[in-house]
Write an enzyme that holds these catalytic residues in place. Structure first.
Site, PDB file in Angstrom:
ATOM      1  N   TYR A 247       0.855  -1.199   0.000  1.00 60.09           N
ATOM      2  CA  TYR A 247       0.000   0.000   0.000  1.00 60.09           C
ATOM      3  C   TYR A 247       0.889   1.247   0.000  1.00 60.09           C
ATOM      4  CZ  TYR A 247      -3.723  -3.284   1.457  1.00 60.09           C
ATOM      5  OH  TYR A 247      -4.604  -4.330   1.546  1.00 60.09           O
TER       6      TYR A 247
ATOM      7  N   HIS B 230      -0.599 -12.281   1.204  1.00 62.44           N
ATOM      8  CA  HIS B 230      -1.576 -11.420   0.520  1.00 62.44           C
ATOM      9  C   HIS B 230      -2.258 -12.153  -0.636  1.00 62.44           C
ATOM     10  CE1 HIS B 230      -2.113  -6.811  -0.257  1.00 62.44           C
ATOM     11  NE2 HIS B 230      -3.260  -7.448  -0.305  1.00 62.44           N
TER      12      HIS B 230
ATOM     13  N   LEU C 274     -17.697  -2.438   2.041  1.00 61.28           N
ATOM     14  CA  LEU C 274     -18.568  -1.392   1.473  1.00 61.28           C
ATOM     15  C   LEU C 274     -18.479  -1.388  -0.050  1.00 61.28           C
ATOM     16  CD1 LEU C 274     -17.637   1.441   4.020  1.00 61.28           C
ATOM     17  CD2 LEU C 274     -19.647  -0.064   4.049  1.00 61.28           C
TER      18      LEU C 274
ATOM     19  N   ARG D  67     -15.911  -1.126  -1.845  1.00 59.44           N
ATOM     20  CA  ARG D  67     -14.961  -0.042  -2.175  1.00 59.44           C
ATOM     21  C   ARG D  67     -15.680   1.315  -2.211  1.00 59.44           C
ATOM     22  NH1 ARG D  67      -9.907  -2.225  -3.719  1.00 59.44           N
ATOM     23  NH2 ARG D  67     -10.015  -4.452  -4.070  1.00 59.44           N
TER      24      ARG D  67
ATOM     25  N   PHE E 268     -18.810   1.896  -3.163  1.00 59.33           N
ATOM     26  CA  PHE E 268     -19.948   1.961  -4.100  1.00 59.33           C
ATOM     27  C   PHE E 268     -21.275   1.678  -3.385  1.00 59.33           C
ATOM     28  CE2 PHE E 268     -22.640   0.330  -7.577  1.00 59.33           C
ATOM     29  CZ  PHE E 268     -22.429   1.311  -8.540  1.00 59.33           C
TER      30      PHE E 268
HETATM   31  N1  LIG Z   1      -6.503  -8.457   1.140  1.00 65.28           N
HETATM   32  C1  LIG Z   1      -6.714  -7.747   0.063  1.00 65.28           C
HETATM   33  O1  LIG Z   1      -6.424  -8.168  -1.056  1.00 65.28           O
HETATM   34  C2  LIG Z   1      -7.344  -6.382   0.192  1.00 65.28           C
HETATM   35  C3  LIG Z   1      -7.861  -5.720  -0.935  1.00 65.28           C
HETATM   36  C4  LIG Z   1      -8.447  -4.456  -0.759  1.00 65.28           C
HETATM   37  C5  LIG Z   1      -8.520  -3.887   0.509  1.00 65.28           C
HETATM   38  N2  LIG Z   1      -8.003  -4.553   1.582  1.00 65.28           N
HETATM   39  C6  LIG Z   1      -8.059  -3.974   2.951  1.00 65.28           C
HETATM   40  O2  LIG Z   1      -9.432  -3.773   3.279  1.00 65.28           O
HETATM   41  C7  LIG Z   1      -9.659  -2.430   3.685  1.00 65.28           C
HETATM   42  C8  LIG Z   1     -11.062  -1.988   3.322  1.00 65.28           C
HETATM   43  O3  LIG Z   1     -11.318  -2.170   1.940  1.00 65.28           O
HETATM   44  P1  LIG Z   1     -11.489  -0.937   0.942  1.00 65.28           P
HETATM   45  O4  LIG Z   1     -10.962   0.276   1.564  1.00 65.28           O
HETATM   46  O5  LIG Z   1     -10.969  -1.435  -0.354  1.00 65.28           O
HETATM   47  O6  LIG Z   1     -13.052  -0.835   0.691  1.00 65.28           O
HETATM   48  P2  LIG Z   1     -14.345  -0.462   1.580  1.00 65.28           P
HETATM   49  O7  LIG Z   1     -14.023  -0.517   2.999  1.00 65.28           O
HETATM   50  O8  LIG Z   1     -15.411  -1.317   1.040  1.00 65.28           O
HETATM   51  O9  LIG Z   1     -14.642   1.036   1.085  1.00 65.28           O
HETATM   52  C9  LIG Z   1     -13.746   2.085   1.295  1.00 65.28           C
HETATM   53  C10 LIG Z   1     -14.288   3.309   0.583  1.00 65.28           C
HETATM   54  O10 LIG Z   1     -15.549   3.662   1.140  1.00 65.28           O
HETATM   55  C11 LIG Z   1     -15.505   5.007   1.646  1.00 65.28           C
HETATM   56  N3  LIG Z   1     -16.283   4.980   2.912  1.00 65.28           N
HETATM   57  C12 LIG Z   1     -15.934   4.409   4.083  1.00 65.28           C
HETATM   58  N4  LIG Z   1     -16.915   4.561   4.986  1.00 65.28           N
HETATM   59  C13 LIG Z   1     -17.907   5.243   4.386  1.00 65.28           C
HETATM   60  C14 LIG Z   1     -19.179   5.713   4.807  1.00 65.28           C
HETATM   61  N5  LIG Z   1     -19.635   5.463   6.035  1.00 65.28           N
HETATM   62  N6  LIG Z   1     -19.928   6.402   3.917  1.00 65.28           N
HETATM   63  C15 LIG Z   1     -19.478   6.649   2.661  1.00 65.28           C
HETATM   64  N7  LIG Z   1     -18.288   6.228   2.203  1.00 65.28           N
HETATM   65  C16 LIG Z   1     -17.508   5.532   3.056  1.00 65.28           C
HETATM   66  C17 LIG Z   1     -14.040   5.316   1.822  1.00 65.28           C
HETATM   67  O11 LIG Z   1     -13.770   6.693   1.607  1.00 65.28           O
HETATM   68  P3  LIG Z   1     -13.043   7.619   2.710  1.00 65.28           P
HETATM   69  O12 LIG Z   1     -11.737   6.960   3.032  1.00 65.28           O
HETATM   70  O13 LIG Z   1     -12.871   8.903   1.998  1.00 65.28           O
HETATM   71  O14 LIG Z   1     -13.979   7.684   3.866  1.00 65.28           O
HETATM   72  C18 LIG Z   1     -13.393   4.511   0.698  1.00 65.28           C
HETATM   73  O15 LIG Z   1     -13.458   5.208  -0.523  1.00 65.28           O
HETATM   74  C19 LIG Z   1      -8.523  -1.653   2.989  1.00 65.28           C
HETATM   75  O16 LIG Z   1      -8.274  -0.419   3.639  1.00 65.28           O
HETATM   76  C20 LIG Z   1      -7.376  -2.625   3.084  1.00 65.28           C
HETATM   77  O17 LIG Z   1      -6.752  -2.507   4.351  1.00 65.28           O
HETATM   78  C21 LIG Z   1      -7.433  -5.802   1.444  1.00 65.28           C
END
Ligand SMILES: NC(=O)c1ccc[n+]([C@@H]2O[C@H](COP(=O)([O-])OP(=O)(O)OC[C@H]3O[C@@H](n4cnc5c(N)ncnc54)[C@H](OP(=O)(O)O)[C@@H]3O)[C@@H](O)[C@H]2O)c1
Length: 338
Positions: A62, A131, A212, A214, A216
């Protein structure tokens, strides 16, 4: 490990430490989702801890190490009150942003853990994930090397990301696996086929990433065209063109349930993940990613939000109707070693 009344707790793997039932995904603080405000990200980390979040998630890739370095001061300041999870195994190239190589060779793993320890500035990583699987390396061999890191005191618990049920069983036979981290949301339910039942059977904690969708699922954006030029989601099939328009329409039941409860769509999406885990009798710690305190508080509150059986039934068909794959057709290779 201290906890607050705001978040319920569960264990990290069988017999592991108690942790809040929601963690914080820190990836967006360094990369992928447009510009970040470091001060607000920092305040979000501190607030998360106050609200009972104990599992903080990063990876070496990251921001090409930036995310681990960014978290270092926070982790060291609260070393006994949180768990830091990081990952190895994805190789990227500075001159080719779409390239993704996988490397689980022993030398690569040993070098990766030392680099992560150095960037984080800690003596031990609380939860160390593979990962991605490297197709050239049997999972038993990968976990064998990871087990050596536990014996050496560099790592406290082991995790795997994006594995099947059979891979998890094979790995668990070599060394106890504390956590599986894979995408799991109203839009992405493949894990319910084999990984989730295996985790439930083995007492492995499930860590749903991108719960969430990502962002959406929250309605924060309707299509990739609204996002920054640098935003990773601009290249994801679900958020572009006709797929995005189709997928946005699928969210009507989510919006309706949110209105009925007086809660946000994000909260409905997170409450759904917790409800599905209960169906599978599985310990889960979703890690929604946010860089904002306001959203963090909203997300934490969702861990104790309950949806009715009728509401869950309304949401049931959504995943089967989603258009587009989870990832774009990126170059996935064994880091050029094949
Ligand atoms: N193992 C893997 O391969 C892998 C892949 C992807 C991600 N991950 C991990 O999983 C974590 C979470 O996944 P993710 O960040 O991809 O997706 P997510 O948690 O589904 O969504 C994150 C997005 O949603 C927004 N968001 C968060 N809370 C919100 C709310 N209450 N209302 C409106 N928008 C909101 C965030 O924006 P803001 O930040 O601007 O609030 C960001 O753009 C990552 O941070 C990472 O540590 C792991």
């Amino acid at each position: 490990m201290s906890t607050t009344a705001s978040l319920p707790t569960t264990t990290l793997g069988a017999g592991g430490p108690l942790i809040g039932t929601q963690g914080l995904g820190c990836m967006g603080m360094s990369e992928f989702y447009g510009e970040s405000d470091p001060a607000e990200s920092w305040a979000t980390l501190e607030r998360a801890l106050e609200l009972g979040v104990t599992l903080f998630d990063t990876a070496d890739v990251y921001g090409a190490g930036h995310n681990e370095e960014f978290l270092s001061e926070f982790v060291r300041a609260h070393r006994d009150d949180l768990l830091i999870a990081t990952k190895f195994g994805i190789v990227r190239k500075a001159d080719d942003p779409a390239f993704r190589g996988f490397d689980n060779s022993p030398g690569y793993i040993r070098a990766s853990v030392d680099a992560s320890l150095r960037r984080l500035g800690v003596d031990a990583i609380d939860l160390y994930y593979m990962h991605r699987r490297d197709p050239l390396v049997p999972i038993e061999d990968t976990v064998g090397v990871m087990a050596e890191l536990v014996a050496a005191g560099k790592v406290r618990a082991l995790g795997l990301s994006e594995v099947t049920g059979d891979e998890l069983r094979a790995a668990h036979a070599v060394h106890p696996i504390a956590a599986v981290q894979s995408e799991w949301s109203l839009f992405s339910r493949d894990v319910e086929r084999t990984a989730v039942p295996a985790a439930a059977e083995l007492g492995v904690t499930f860590v749903p990433y991108s719960p969430l969708g990502r962002g959406f699922l929250t309605g924060a954006f309707q299509s990739a065209g609204e996002l920054d030029q640098s935003d990773f989601r601009r290249f994801q099939p679900r958020f572009t063109g006709e797929n995005a328009a189709h997928n946005a329409e699928l969210l009507a039941p989510l919006a309706a349930i949110g209105e009925a409860h007086g809660i946000s769509r994000a909260q409905v999406a997170l409450a759904w993940v917790h409800a599905r885990a209960a169906v599978h009798d599985l310990a889960v710690v979703p890690i929604p990613g946010t860089r904002k305190r306001s959203r963090l508080a909203e997300n934490v509150a969702a861990a104790t939000t309950r949806l009715s059986a009728e509401e869950l039934a309304t949401l049931e068909p959504i995943a089967g109707q989603v258009a587009g794959t989870r990832y774009a057709d990126m170059t996935f290779t064994s880091a050029g070693r094949e």
